[in-house]
Design an enzyme around this catalytic site. Structure first.
Site, PDB file in Angstrom:
ATOM      1  N   ALA A 198      40.156  44.504  40.224  1.00 59.91           N
ATOM      2  CA  ALA A 198      40.822  44.056  38.997  1.00 59.91           C
ATOM      3  C   ALA A 198      41.518  42.720  39.225  1.00 59.91           C
ATOM      4  CB  ALA A 198      41.841  45.095  38.538  1.00 59.91           C
ATOM      5  N   CYS A 247      43.379  47.834  40.786  1.00 55.65           N
ATOM      6  CA  CYS A 247      42.783  47.767  42.119  1.00 55.65           C
ATOM      7  C   CYS A 247      42.464  46.321  42.504  1.00 55.65           C
ATOM      8  CB  CYS A 247      41.520  48.608  42.151  1.00 55.65           C
ATOM      9  SG  CYS A 247      40.288  48.073  40.951  1.00 55.65           S
ATOM     10  N   HIS A 295      43.864  39.291  44.180  1.00 55.79           N
ATOM     11  CA  HIS A 295      44.258  37.885  43.969  1.00 55.79           C
ATOM     12  C   HIS A 295      44.062  37.115  45.265  1.00 55.79           C
ATOM     13  CE1 HIS A 295      47.470  39.780  41.110  1.00 55.79           C
ATOM     14  NE2 HIS A 295      46.334  39.614  40.466  1.00 55.79           N
ATOM     15  N   ARG A 309      41.124  41.144  28.897  1.00 49.39           N
ATOM     16  CA  ARG A 309      42.423  40.504  29.151  1.00 49.39           C
ATOM     17  C   ARG A 309      42.793  39.450  28.121  1.00 49.39           C
ATOM     18  NH1 ARG A 309      43.966  37.608  33.648  1.00 49.39           N
ATOM     19  NH2 ARG A 309      46.104  38.277  33.567  1.00 49.39           N
TER      20      ARG A 309
END
Lengths: 470, 537
Positions: free
Chosen positions: B58, B55, B187, B89
């Site tokens: 994220a 999403c 992003h 991550r």
């Protein structure tokens, strides 16, 4: 502006728990041929699949209704129905479980209505179980039990008396579930164990690969839970409102026996004795021998164990069982913590401490985080931590070794195979703790001796004398 | 072996109608004879297919912001989202002198039902006070989760008030999970805010030395960035900042002084690269430090850009030495890997980047794709003008930047720029498809159903993806390589990384484990005939 609300902490620093739908997925994974859909943003299902996968080393297929901005404005009904369509067509499950998320609950989605409407529109007679599990509604521990309850509410029908025993397990490992089934078989108990993810979340390597793994509690068996002789629920800390056993008691009059997870000698005794009383059966010699071996192991290790001062953290139900197992071996639990909100746990551990005549009361914290757990562990002089992987900071930064147990285990392999229940499992658990204490001792032995006794050349005579007194 | 149109048709027929209609546009067989081959990307995932996509939260907090080590990253929402992005991550960070490091922490407002009903602004504000008291961070980010936008918490106002109260930067990111169609939206949201409020706020006026660069879209998974920095520094580059792997707010603020931006992951950071160029005049160069040959090419492109004989000489020296050191080792591993095939399905750039490294080992990538890329990541930036903006992409506000009156300066004459563009990918990314052979499959947003079907059809020797499909693949008897978190290994970038990768992939092939799949009471040929997962049996 006042800077602080007195006594209230607003920050959760390094969480000790996850959110409600996470527990819901685990529960649904224990049901035969079931697919799960999360109604919400697809990030929820992706994140949870990722974390469950890492713990169990298994494929975790969880669908999402992939709600986006449009869905949040106009409602996600269309998306959810489309998700049902695709999952039915591609996966052919026998049941679909729908869990909601923060998003779906905040915009007020009525998934039960949507599911019913979907079935009506498509003229399907098909089980879709829904469970409203917003992330803010509780932790994964509550999500787990609540979803089990919803499964039973959805599937249990009025049934003939069948003299089986319902067993509701809390979130234990697949290895634990297998062990409980072995004990039930040894005791010749006819049972329905729910949820049974012993195969679905720890599946053997077989070809060909199937999208939905074999195993899980059979839908037909859940339907007949209402006709059982009794329900045994490993859920001392479970609130009535989310208790599946309580539902069967209220709705169908199935007597409910609530017991701790059988980790520890006494907790296992409770389980075995209850089974014996319920079925009138005999306790087979082999099981009695297992108990004997556990007691033998406890005696063999008792001096090492009595040096243990433990911090126990994780889901309330597990934490309670572990506290008992630790106390009976002298691995005194100085810190007992859970990220979940659970006042019953406090009362239970306090009662347990009083009953066992402990000369201290363990620090019991709920809605906790690892900042608090770490701080308390250091302050209390804890020398062994028992809980899931996120306690690894205790190990790395405070030198308190961690015995990994519970969910999630993400920095070691084999979370699904950790066995801790029953007499044999308890012995294995105990060995893990004892050996951790021994390893820590052996690793630091020379240093400890040096710090304690070596006082330089001029005091070497004194040191020699003190050493003799050790 | 390549897939045939007929086999692909049969696959589509297994899908429900609506799904089939959608998926047709996301799957294609590469055909270089066609003038152009468009693929649909960055559109909504079909509900109920098991996608690997995440999403907006994220992409924003998890990917771009999370690795910035000296900021405290607050997740405003119920507990899950903060937990799920906590160290997951493997973006590594080390503590530098005078730079704080909060990488091991997860901070959440842990919203409860009452916060959803009455609003969580007060709790958030009080929490900021607490973390400031406890940690004295230089700056704070607040990332919103799904309920925040819905209940109308004004995180921008809370951030602004906190900023005034504490005199430190507090940034709010409205990256609610439902925004956009994947983490890609996140992003973009992160990029916009960093560009608007962090980049260019530092005091530096001049580059700290010759050959000053920023490394963009490198997240230091398993230490990748450290390996890249190792040889870049040796060659003589001054690294102003890395966005955002092992990155620091302290350094990112001065990103404007660099003379070149390297772009490793195009998808997650191209917005910043573009805007820095507009605002400060710094060009960007698409690089790929995965694989020995790609690394060498990137180093030479950089030398070409700076056009300095001394730098070129040093570059070649380092290349020669590194090559002599690593190539013999890689060649040994290549003997194990040779003539094998791979699927390569990762996020937004690795689906492309790893193909070169696989090739160096003698492994052909026969299927590749991205989880959340846009068309330009497949087809190259030249398609950008043709990309239709839909409702989902319009939801992310695009903000415009102007040349900075005092800090904008051209790094070279426009003529020289044009000349360079002919030689190196300056301000350009040609996309993944170009690198693939005719007959190869390109799949956008691959789902679990397709994963299984394509494995049956193409029987790859290794599947490079993430943890969510790793176990599906392994249960089908095929080794998997996690290219999101590297299965606790790494680094995989640069020269040393290539050796690590060659070793890890070779282990996957050579491990004795695979010999024991078939029980001795079942003979192998029968198994292939009777139980093979279809397709080739």
């Amino acid at each position: 502006m006042s800077r602080k609300i007195e006594g209230v902490k607003n920050v959760n620093e390094n969480p000790c728990n996850m959110c409600m739908p996470m527990g819901g997925i685990l529960a649904l994974k224990g049901i035969e041929q079931t697919m799960v859909v999360l109604h919400g943003s697809q990030g929820c299902s992706t994140y949870m699949r990722r974390h469950i996968s890492q713990h169990f080393n298994e494929p975790i297929d969880v669908g999402s209704s992939s709600l986006n901005e449009k869905g949040t404005i106009y409602g996600g009904e269309k998306n959810l129905k489309q998700a049902f369509n695709n999952i039915l067509r591609v996966y052919h499950p026998q049941m679909i479980g729908v869990l909601t998320t923060c998003l779906a609950e905040t915009i007020g989605e009525d998934v039960e209505r949507i599911a019913a409407e979907y079935l009506r529109e498509n003229k399907l007679n098909y089980p879709i179980v829904t469970a409203p599990t917003p992330g803010y509604g509780g932790s994964h521990a509550e999500g787990y039990f609540f979803t089990v309850r919803r499964i039973v509410e959805g599937l249990a029908k009025k049934a003939e008396k069948n003299y089986k025993i319902n067993i509701f397990v809390s979130n234990i490992s697949p290895a634990d579930i297998r062990e409980i089934k072995r004990i039930l078989d040894l005791m010749q108990v006819r049972y329905t164990l729910c949820p049974d993810f012993s195969d679905t979340l720890d599946r053997p390597y077989v070809r060909p690969y199937t999208k939905i793994p074999e195993g899980g509690t059979k839908l037909a068996d859940i339907a007949e839970m209402s006709g059982a002789l009794a329900t045994v629920q490993m859920g001392m800390t479970v609130d009535e409102s989310i208790s599946p056993g309580e539902y069967l008691r209220e709705e169908f009059g199935v007597p409910l026996y609530t017991i701790p997870i059988p980790i520890g000698l006494e907790n296992t005794d409770i389980f075995i004795k209850l089974l014996q009383e319920l079925t009138g059966g005999v306790i087979p010699l082999s099981l009695q021998n297992e108990r004997g071996r556990l007691v033998d192991a406890m005696i063999d290790s008792h001096k090492y164990n009595f040096e243990g001062r433990s911090a126990i953290f994780g889901e309330p139900e597990l934490v309670y069982a572990l506290a008992g197992a630790c106390i009976e071996n002298g691995i005194m639990p100085l810190v007992v913590a859970t990220g979940s909100k659970n006042s019953t746990l406090c009362t239970l551990v306090q009662d347990l401490s009083a009953e066992k005549g402990l000369d201290f009361i363990p620090e019991i914290v709920t809605e906790s985080d690892f900042k608090e757990i770490r701080g308390l562990s250091v302050a209390k002089g804890v020398n062994v931590a028992i809980g899931h992987s996120d306690g690894h900071y205790l190990e790395e930064q405070e030198n308190i070794p961690l015995v990994r147990l519970g969910f999630p285990i993400h920095d070691r392999i084999g979370g699904q195979r950790i066995l801790s229940v029953g007499y044999t499992g308890t012995a294995m658990f105990l060995d893990r703790v004892t050996n951790t204490l021994l390893a820590a001792k052996q690793k630091s032995y020379r240093q400890t001796m040096y710090n304690k006794f070596y006082r330089g050349k001029e005091k070497s005579e004194v040191a020699k004398y003190e050493l003799l007194r050790v | 072996m390549a897939i045939t149109e007929k086999e692909l048709e049969e696959l589509f027929e297994k899908m429900p109608k609506k799904m089939e209609k959608n998926r047709r546009k996301h799957i294609m067989i590469k055909n270089g004879e066609l003038e152009s081959q468009a693929i649909e990307a960055n559109t909504r995932t079909v509900p109920g297919v098991i996608t690997n996509r995440g999403c907006a939260y994220a992409g924003c907090k998890g990917v771009v912001l999370g690795p910035i080590k000296d900021m405290i990253h607050i997740t405003h929402g119920p507990i899950g989202c903060a937990f799920y992005t906590w160290g997951a991550r493997r973006n590594k960070a080390k503590t530098e002198e005078n730079v704080k490091n909060f990488m091991n922490y997860a901070f959440s407002t842990n919203m409860q039902e009452k916060d959803i009903v009455f609003g969580g602004e007060k709790k958030l504000a009080a929490m900021i006070d607490e973390v400031v008291d406890m940690f004295h961070p230089n700056a704070i980010t607040i990332s919103a989760t799904c309920p925040v936008g819905l209940i109308g918490d004004d995180i921008n106002a809370v951030a602004k008030a906190a900023q005034e109260r504490h005199g430190i930067q507090v940034l709010a990111f409205s990256c609610e999970g439902y925004k956009g169609v994947s983490q890609s939206a996140g992003h973009h949201i992160a990029n916009n805010n960093l560009m608007a409020n962090v980049i260019g706020t530092g005091d530096m006026e001049k580059a700290p030395g010759k050959y000053s660069i920023n490394i963009l879209g490198e997240y230091n998974i398993g230490g990748d960035s450290w390996e890249i920095e190792r040889f870049l520094k040796e060659i003589g580059y001054n690294i102003v900042c890395v966005m955002t792997g092992d990155g620091a707010w302290e350094h990112i603020r001065n990103a404007h002084v660099a003379d070149l931006n390297l772009v490793q992951c195009h998808r997650s950071i191209n917005y910043i690269a573009e805007k820095i160029q507009t605002k400060y005049g710094t060009p960007w160069l698409k690089v790929n430090f995965v694989g020995v040959q790609s690394t060498i090419k990137s180093l030479r492109d950089m030398a070409t850009y700076f056009d300095d004989p001394e730098l070129t000489k040093k570059t070649e020296e380092v290349i020669e030495r590194e090559l002599a050191r690593v190539q013999p080792v890689i060649d040994q591993y290549a003997k194990i890997c040779n003539n094998k095939t791979a699927f390569c399905f990762v996020g937004g750039s690795r689906g492309h980047h790893y193909q070169g490294l696989f090739r160096e080992l003698g492994i052909e990538t026969v299927l590749a794709g991205y989880e959340f890329a846009h068309r330009d990541d497949y087809e190259g930036r030249e398609v950008i003008p043709d990309i239709k903006t839909d409702a989902d992409s319009k939801n992310i506000p695009d903000f415009q930047v102007e040349p900075d009156p005092s800090r904008f300066h051209l790094r070279m004459s426009p003529e020289k720029m044009e000349e360079l563009k002919q030689k190196i990918p300056l301000g350009d990314y040609a996309g993944m498809n170009l690198e693939m052979k005719d007959g190869d499959l390109i799949v956008d947003d691959l789902n679990h159903f397709e994963t299984e079907e394509f494995i049956k059809l193409l029987q790859p020797d290794i599947f490079a993806s993430g943890i969510k499909d790793k176990y599906v693949v392994q249960k089908m008897g095929i080794p998997a390589k996690q290219l999101h978190s590297y299965d606790y290994s790494g680094p995989y970038a640069g020269f040393n990384g290539a050796v690590n990768f060659a070793r890890d992939v070779s282990m996957a092939f050579a491990s004795p484990t695979w010999n024991y799949i078939t029980p001795p009471w079942k003979t192998a040929p029968l198994l292939e005939g009777e139980f093979g997962e279809g397709g080739k049996a």
